[in-house]
Design an enzyme around this catalytic site. Sequence first.
Site, mmCIF file in Angstrom:
data_model
loop_
_atom_site.group_PDB
_atom_site.id
_atom_site.type_symbol
_atom_site.label_atom_id
_atom_site.label_comp_id
_atom_site.label_asym_id
_atom_site.label_seq_id
_atom_site.Cartn_x
_atom_site.Cartn_y
_atom_site.Cartn_z
ATOM 1 N N ASN A 9 12.002 -4.996 4.853
ATOM 2 C CA ASN A 9 11.249 -3.876 5.411
ATOM 3 C C ASN A 9 9.935 -4.430 5.946
ATOM 4 O OD1 ASN A 9 9.881 -1.533 5.995
ATOM 5 N ND2 ASN A 9 9.526 -0.948 3.856
ATOM 6 N N LYS A 11 7.751 -2.981 7.711
ATOM 7 C CA LYS A 11 6.702 -1.960 7.888
ATOM 8 C C LYS A 11 6.099 -2.119 9.302
ATOM 9 C CE LYS A 11 6.143 -2.037 2.935
ATOM 10 N NZ LYS A 11 5.321 -1.770 1.776
ATOM 11 N N HIS A 88 10.582 6.465 2.395
ATOM 12 C CA HIS A 88 9.762 5.412 1.795
ATOM 13 C C HIS A 88 8.472 6.027 1.238
ATOM 14 C CE1 HIS A 88 7.114 1.952 1.443
ATOM 15 N NE2 HIS A 88 8.220 1.233 1.319
ATOM 16 N N GLU A 90 5.506 5.247 1.459
ATOM 17 C CA GLU A 90 4.406 5.356 2.430
ATOM 18 C C GLU A 90 4.609 6.556 3.343
ATOM 19 O OE1 GLU A 90 4.781 1.308 3.721
ATOM 20 O OE2 GLU A 90 4.083 0.693 1.734
ATOM 21 N N GLU A 140 11.473 2.267 -5.968
ATOM 22 C CA GLU A 140 10.240 1.538 -5.677
ATOM 23 C C GLU A 140 9.058 2.226 -6.363
ATOM 24 O OE1 GLU A 140 10.512 -0.944 -1.807
ATOM 25 O OE2 GLU A 140 9.899 1.071 -1.299
ATOM 26 N N GLY A 146 3.308 -3.699 -2.823
ATOM 27 C CA GLY A 146 2.202 -4.421 -2.205
ATOM 28 C C GLY A 146 1.100 -4.861 -3.161
ATOM 29 N N SER A 178 6.860 -5.660 -4.576
ATOM 30 C CA SER A 178 6.386 -7.025 -4.874
ATOM 31 C C SER A 178 7.506 -7.987 -5.236
ATOM 32 C CB SER A 178 5.322 -6.991 -5.981
ATOM 33 O OG SER A 178 4.173 -6.310 -5.511
HETATM 34 P P1 PGA Z 1 6.335 -5.024 -1.003
HETATM 35 O O1 PGA Z 1 6.864 -3.694 -0.317
HETATM 36 O O2 PGA Z 1 7.537 -5.921 -1.202
HETATM 37 O O3 PGA Z 1 5.344 -5.597 -0.022
HETATM 38 O O4 PGA Z 1 5.714 -4.654 -2.307
HETATM 39 C C1 PGA Z 1 8.103 -3.143 -0.655
HETATM 40 C C2 PGA Z 1 8.311 -1.839 0.079
HETATM 41 O O5 PGA Z 1 7.380 -1.021 0.146
HETATM 42 O O6 PGA Z 1 9.410 -1.594 0.620
#
Ligand code: PGA
Length: 214
Positions: A9, A11, A88, A90, A140, A146, A178
Amino acid sequence: MLTPLLVANWKMNHGITEAAEFIQFLENAEISSDREFVVCPPFTSLHLFKNIPHGAQNMHWEESGAFTGEVSAAMLKELGCTYVIIGHSERRQHFGETDDIVAKKVATALAHGLTPIVCVRSVDEVTPALVGKEIVIAYEPVWAIGTGKAATPEHAQDIHSQIRKRVGDTVRILYGGSVSAENASSLMAQPDVNGLLVGGASLDVNIFLKIIQS
Ligand code: PGA
């Protein structure tokens, strides 16, 4: 056994120049065939992914119409997408996506032959509307996204086993938050972790390849 799925992903990262480099590298890499992977770049690079499995990070639930800035399921199919990330954290946090919106998007994606990768932050978000559907779930936890603080394999397994009770044995349940080249294999070793949703670590093709093969 369910085929493990590794999802990149990106983003809102990587323009077409970086995407083209990433693709070239992956096309020349030897990837073990017992794993499935898919790259979800921003919409602007989807057309570059011809031989590499690709999916979208979002879509609208309506077929077409006056929805400025949105992209439909049919448009994603035309670009060769096989998967679409839905709900997601976000999008839930910054764009007001609710469980109802997620359910509508899942229905539209399935109607168009796209497999939704539905992101949930808790077991409660695995709503009845998601049960009995041919989808992928990605657990998640917000505190892991992140932050560099991934869930422990034990925590992931605990939550995944609760999700498993809701969705049954045929749905792949991915862990995200992460994920790194270092922690991928211990997470993947859990019986109910059927793959990983990788954000930051998927931006570097070498690291993503290590994760695919971990
Ligand atoms: P990250 O993001 O691996 O940077 O923590 C995962 C995600 O939000 O899909």
